[in-house]
Scaffold this active site. Structure first.
Site, PDB file in Angstrom:
ATOM      1  N   HIS A 124       0.851  -1.191   0.000  1.00  0.00           N
ATOM      2  CA  HIS A 124       0.000   0.000   0.000  1.00  0.00           C
ATOM      3  C   HIS A 124       0.892   1.249   0.000  1.00  0.00           C
ATOM      4  O   HIS A 124       1.920   1.282   0.692  1.00  0.00           O
ATOM      5  CB  HIS A 124      -0.911  -0.017   1.229  1.00  0.00           C
ATOM      6  CG  HIS A 124      -1.975   1.052   1.175  1.00  0.00           C
ATOM      7  ND1 HIS A 124      -1.714   2.364   1.516  1.00  0.00           N
ATOM      8  CD2 HIS A 124      -3.275   1.016   0.797  1.00  0.00           C
ATOM      9  CE1 HIS A 124      -2.818   3.081   1.365  1.00  0.00           C
ATOM     10  NE2 HIS A 124      -3.782   2.284   0.919  1.00  0.00           N
ATOM     11  N   GLU A 126       0.671   4.084   1.384  1.00  0.00           N
ATOM     12  CA  GLU A 126       0.936   4.665   2.708  1.00  0.00           C
ATOM     13  C   GLU A 126       1.982   3.859   3.465  1.00  0.00           C
ATOM     14  O   GLU A 126       2.881   4.428   4.110  1.00  0.00           O
ATOM     15  CB  GLU A 126      -0.369   4.724   3.516  1.00  0.00           C
ATOM     16  CG  GLU A 126      -0.170   5.325   4.894  1.00  0.00           C
ATOM     17  CD  GLU A 126      -1.392   5.188   5.784  1.00  0.00           C
ATOM     18  OE1 GLU A 126      -2.523   5.342   5.284  1.00  0.00           O
ATOM     19  OE2 GLU A 126      -1.213   4.921   6.986  1.00  0.00           O
ATOM     20  N   THR A 164      -3.334   3.859   8.576  1.00  0.00           N
ATOM     21  CA  THR A 164      -4.495   4.641   9.034  1.00  0.00           C
ATOM     22  C   THR A 164      -5.844   4.037   8.636  1.00  0.00           C
ATOM     23  O   THR A 164      -6.866   4.426   9.184  1.00  0.00           O
ATOM     24  CB  THR A 164      -4.439   6.061   8.442  1.00  0.00           C
ATOM     25  OG1 THR A 164      -4.391   5.959   7.024  1.00  0.00           O
ATOM     26  CG2 THR A 164      -3.258   6.847   8.965  1.00  0.00           C
ATOM     27  N   ASN A 224      -9.612   1.512   2.803  1.00  0.00           N
ATOM     28  CA  ASN A 224     -10.705   1.700   3.776  1.00  0.00           C
ATOM     29  C   ASN A 224     -12.039   1.219   3.205  1.00  0.00           C
ATOM     30  O   ASN A 224     -12.896   0.749   3.946  1.00  0.00           O
ATOM     31  CB  ASN A 224     -10.749   3.147   4.264  1.00  0.00           C
ATOM     32  CG  ASN A 224     -11.370   4.092   3.264  1.00  0.00           C
ATOM     33  OD1 ASN A 224     -12.571   4.306   3.262  1.00  0.00           O
ATOM     34  ND2 ASN A 224     -10.550   4.656   2.367  1.00  0.00           N
ATOM     35  N   SER A 266     -12.549   7.823  -0.185  1.00  0.00           N
ATOM     36  CA  SER A 266     -12.104   8.470  -1.423  1.00  0.00           C
ATOM     37  C   SER A 266     -13.177   8.441  -2.511  1.00  0.00           C
ATOM     38  O   SER A 266     -12.896   8.766  -3.665  1.00  0.00           O
ATOM     39  CB  SER A 266     -10.820   7.806  -1.926  1.00  0.00           C
ATOM     40  OG  SER A 266     -10.947   6.395  -1.901  1.00  0.00           O
TER      41      SER A 266
END
Ligand code: SF4
Length: 307
Positions: A124, A126, A164, A224, A266
């Site tokens: 990912h 992030e 996150t 997410n 998003s």
């Protein structure tokens, strides 16, 4: 058919800031404008910027020297900032402040001599950026099995951080396992899973009882959004992650009376609206908004774009 429209859903403060940053940068610099990685993980958002002359790259050698560049909401490793400087790029940082918080924690734990167990998903954007802050100190832990395989001496300094956008339940299970194995484990002062991820998961959990189907608007590479679909499935409700109305399959709705609709952080609200219109038109859906938590978080644009 009844539709329970989850609130909160869709854009979070970090995504809003990143998209507004790209809009402002387009106005300021014009096209072509380069973005390192997708500005946010949503196909519709990325394609609509691509149509306006934004070029998304995964490698800074694809950016001409001296060009204008944005770093996406997911953050980047220091090495990428260094390469951007070497190529004399005008780099504007649209990293979400809640991702930056995790980077700063990684730097602090590494300075204090901790081995950092980063709970997250390999590959990912992030996670790659966070690992890049202290690669020599960082170990990625993706699940409880990986937590079980770790070995440290009893006096080893060990800390954990999390991506996150994880499942709150999964992350807590892994953290508990790590704490049981390494009682000296320390963690961040405030949880790393962000408010938006937590709130959207809380809303899905609350609305699943009595639902026959859950539709999550979001792209496949949106972490997410994937977690929302998984959470609904764990609650025993069939769930689908859809990029837009074109992904809806009429066979999903046979015998279905109550549908929960939500959207990842998003996913644009316009796509949610298109899906609701489809459900109204084809299934006479009545839409009820179910607010589980209010949100009022706002992040300002990067300094360079504020004027
Ligand atoms: S999901 Fe959370 S961490 Fe990611 S951009 Fe949104 S607020 Fe920031």
């Amino acid at each position: 058919m009844k539709v329970l429209l989850a609130a909160p859903r869709g854009f979070c403060a970090g995504v809003n800031m990143a998209i507004e940053s790209l809009e402002a940068a387009l106005r300021m610099f014009g096209a072509p404008l380069y973005v390192y990685h997708e500005i946010v993980h949503n196909r519709y958002v990325v394609n609509s910027f691509r149509d306006r002359g934004v070029v998304f790259v995964d490698d800074l050698t694809q950016v001409p020297e001296g060009a204008n560049l944005l770093f996406s909401a997911h953050g980047v490793a220091p090495e990428i900032r260094h390469v951007a400087r070497l190529r004399r790029l005008t780099a504007i940082d649209a990293t979400c402040p809640l991702v930056t918080k995790v980077h700063l924690e990684a730097i602090r734990f590494a300075r204090e001599g901790h081995t950092i167990l980063l709970i997250g998903h390999a590959g990912h954007d992030e996670v790659i950026g966070t690992i890049g802050e202290a690669p020599e100190a960082m170990i990625l832990v993706q699940d409880e099995d990986e937590a079980d395989r770790l070995e440290f001496p009893p006096d080893a300094k060990v800390a954990y951080l999390t991506q996150t956008t994880l499942s709150v339940d999964d992350a807590n299970r892994i953290i508990r396992r790590l704490q049981a194995r390494f009682p000296q484990l320390v963690g961040p002062a405030r949880e790393d899973i962000c408010y938006a991820t937590q709130n959207r998961q809380e809303a899905v959990r609350a609305l699943c009882a009595g639902a026959d189907l859950v539709l999550v608007v979001g792209s496949q590479n949106s972490s997410n959004s994937q977690r929302l679909r998984e959470l609904a499935a764990e609650c025993g409700v069939p769930a689908h992650l859809i990029d837009g109305v074109g992904d809806l399959d009429s066979s999903w709705f046979t015998g279905v009376q109550t549908v929960v609709v939500t959207a990842g952080a998003s996913a644009p609200e316009s796509i949610v609206e298109e899906c609701l219109d489809y459900l109204r038109e084809h299934h006479h859906a009545e839409v009820e908004i179910r607010t589980v938590r209010e949100e009022s978080v706002y992040f300002p644009l990067p300094r360079e774009l504020r004027s």
